[in-house]
Design a protein around this motif. Structure first.
Motif, mmCIF file in Angstrom:
data_model
loop_
_atom_site.group_PDB
_atom_site.id
_atom_site.type_symbol
_atom_site.label_atom_id
_atom_site.label_comp_id
_atom_site.label_asym_id
_atom_site.label_seq_id
_atom_site.Cartn_x
_atom_site.Cartn_y
_atom_site.Cartn_z
ATOM 1 N N THR A 191 2.604 6.578 -3.325
ATOM 2 C CA THR A 191 1.225 6.844 -2.816
ATOM 3 C C THR A 191 1.080 6.105 -1.712
ATOM 4 O O THR A 191 0.625 4.795 -2.098
ATOM 5 C CB THR A 191 0.363 6.748 -4.114
ATOM 6 O OG1 THR A 191 0.751 7.714 -4.810
ATOM 7 C CG2 THR A 191 -1.025 7.507 -3.426
ATOM 8 N N THR B 193 -1.642 4.628 0.984
ATOM 9 C CA THR B 193 -3.225 4.618 1.206
ATOM 10 C C THR B 193 -3.575 4.562 2.855
ATOM 11 O O THR B 193 -2.635 4.115 3.466
ATOM 12 C CB THR B 193 -3.754 3.312 0.571
ATOM 13 O OG1 THR B 193 -3.043 2.221 1.131
ATOM 14 C CG2 THR B 193 -3.112 3.181 -0.983
ATOM 15 N N TRP B 194 -4.848 4.443 2.933
ATOM 16 C CA TRP B 194 -5.339 4.652 4.306
ATOM 17 C C TRP B 194 -5.047 3.032 4.694
ATOM 18 O O TRP B 194 -4.640 2.762 6.010
ATOM 19 C CB TRP B 194 -6.811 5.009 4.480
ATOM 20 C CG TRP B 194 -6.944 6.497 4.514
ATOM 21 C CD1 TRP B 194 -7.312 6.949 3.714
ATOM 22 C CD2 TRP B 194 -6.582 7.049 5.522
ATOM 23 N NE1 TRP B 194 -7.333 8.660 3.967
ATOM 24 C CE2 TRP B 194 -6.921 8.326 5.349
ATOM 25 C CE3 TRP B 194 -5.875 6.921 6.860
ATOM 26 C CZ2 TRP B 194 -6.567 9.586 6.117
ATOM 27 C CZ3 TRP B 194 -5.955 7.953 7.674
ATOM 28 C CH2 TRP B 194 -6.201 9.149 7.298
ATOM 29 N N GLU C 179 0.877 -1.134 0.081
ATOM 30 C CA GLU C 179 0.005 -0.184 -0.151
ATOM 31 C C GLU C 179 0.740 1.397 -0.039
ATOM 32 O O GLU C 179 0.453 2.463 0.303
ATOM 33 C CB GLU C 179 -0.902 0.009 1.238
ATOM 34 C CG GLU C 179 -1.979 -1.244 1.215
ATOM 35 C CD GLU C 179 -2.794 -1.186 0.135
ATOM 36 O OE1 GLU C 179 -3.350 -0.082 -0.405
ATOM 37 O OE2 GLU C 179 -3.306 -2.281 -0.446
ATOM 38 N N GLY C 180 2.237 1.173 -0.490
ATOM 39 C CA GLY C 180 2.805 2.442 -0.763
ATOM 40 C C GLY C 180 4.037 2.759 0.233
ATOM 41 O O GLY C 180 4.561 3.677 0.026
#
Length: 365
Positions: free
Chosen positions: A205, A207-208, A27-28
């Protein structure tokens, strides 16, 4: 909560660390940021728990210097190597390779002369354990083998843990600092040591989901897990904690398959089984009559807060905290051969039992 339920919850939280690392990467988040946030969040949890227990951080420079060394080998370096390794290696495989830590600890103990010469059973366990690693790596299979720099980074993390345990047993055990405060200080030092890694890797990037995963990694799989393991050793003895240690690879493989859809190959399962059998055989056998037990506390030297320390007999390898009033002070089972893959700092002995002193005698510590 029953003993089995407690062990199951601890194994789930502890073994989930590899899953959270993988999700954070997907997720980044970069390995550097995962390491930094894991140390910082784990330290925050332990600081809160230490304050609630009335424990204070070490005050002298010598202790902080030793903590910096321990923090590098037990936290900053292995946390970073696991994050680097899981960029291409499945989280379940990472958990299995993490279970080789006791084998490296045994080799280091033999090299340092702190381990007795191996008998046939333990030598067989050592050979089996590394045979299991070979099965997992499959260097002969260029199509599906795991021989890569990332896989070697995972093994390097396990070696780093083993080096840390050897150092901590010599330089941090029995130093008069309460265990929660000592571990909080160690993770604080690791947070500082991991700061340079933030510059490595490109910024992606985030993400949550990635932020929630790294929060779970730091809060649940590092800070809270240490506290629960600490309480289990104190209340149920080191054998219960050792049982949890052997569940970790199973949990990591299971979560990787169920949550992330990682392939559950016969080679990885067979390698995991061989590694765990090898680790089990390599563990030292206790002598009859040295079972887990607690003893009344003898008077000991005060700790850094001026309060008397409570300590079980130092010559009892299966000791847990004393049964007297006040917080128990647990000691990890078989300090010379740690459990498979801790998530962070391990509970350390924090005081020395009192020794009779004659007038004019000198205390070397």
């Amino acid at each position: 909560m029953t003993s089995s339920t407690r062990m199951g919850v601890l194994a789930l939280l502890w073994g989930s660390g590899f899953l959270w690392i993988k999700i954070s990467l997907n997720e980044g988040l970069t390995p550097g940021w995962i390491t930094f946030l894991r140390c910082a969040l784990g330290a925050a949890v332990l600081l809160v728990l230490a304050r609630a227990a009335g424990q204070r951080l070490p005050r002298n420079r010598a202790t902080w210097g030793r903590l910096a060394v321990a923090a590098f080998f037990c936290n900053a370096l292995p946390f970073l190597l696991f994050s680097v390794g899981e960029q291409t290696v499945d989280s379940g495989v990472a958990g299995v390779l993490n279970a080789t830590t006791p084998l490296w600890s045994l080799l280091i103990g033999l090299a340092l002369g702190t381990e007795r010469p191996l008998r046939a059973g333990r030598a067989t366990g050592l050979a089996l354990g590394f045979a299991g690693v070979l099965v997992i790596f499959a260097p002969w299979d260029h199509g599906s083998g795991l021989m890569s720099l990332e896989a070697l980074a995972l093994l390097g993390a396990s070696v780093s843990y083993a080096v840390a345990f050897a150092y901590m047993a010599r330089h941090l055990a029995a130093r008069g600092t309460a265990p929660l405060a000592l571990s909080a200080a160690q993770l604080l030092a690791a947070t500082g040591l991991s700061t340079p890694a933030l510059a490595a890797g490109g910024a992606g990037t985030v993400t949550w989901a990635g932020l929630l995963a790294v929060a779970a990694l730091g809060v649940l799989a590092t800070g809270l897990t240490f506290h629960l393991n600490y309480r289990m050793i104190a209340e149920e003895g080191p054998t219960a904690a050792a049982t949890v240690g052997y569940l970790l690879p199973v949990v990591s493989v299971g979560l990787g398959a169920l949550v992330l859809g990682e392939p559950l190959t016969a080679r990885v399962v067979a390698g995991m089984a061989v590694v765990l059998v090898g680790v089990g055989l390599a563990r030292p056998r206790r002598r009859p009559g040295r079972a887990e037990r607690t003893r009344p506390t003898k008077q000991a030297r005060p700790d850094e807060q001026g309060r008397p320390n409570e300590q079980a007999r130092p010559d009892d390898p299966a000791r847990s905290g004393p049964a007297s009033a006040g917080p128990s002070v647990p000691v990890p089972p078989d300090p010379g051969l740690p459990l498979p893959g801790p998530p962070g700092p391990v509970p350390q002995a924090v005081s020395r039992s009192a020794r009779p002193r004659t007038p004019g005698s000198h205390d070397p510590s």
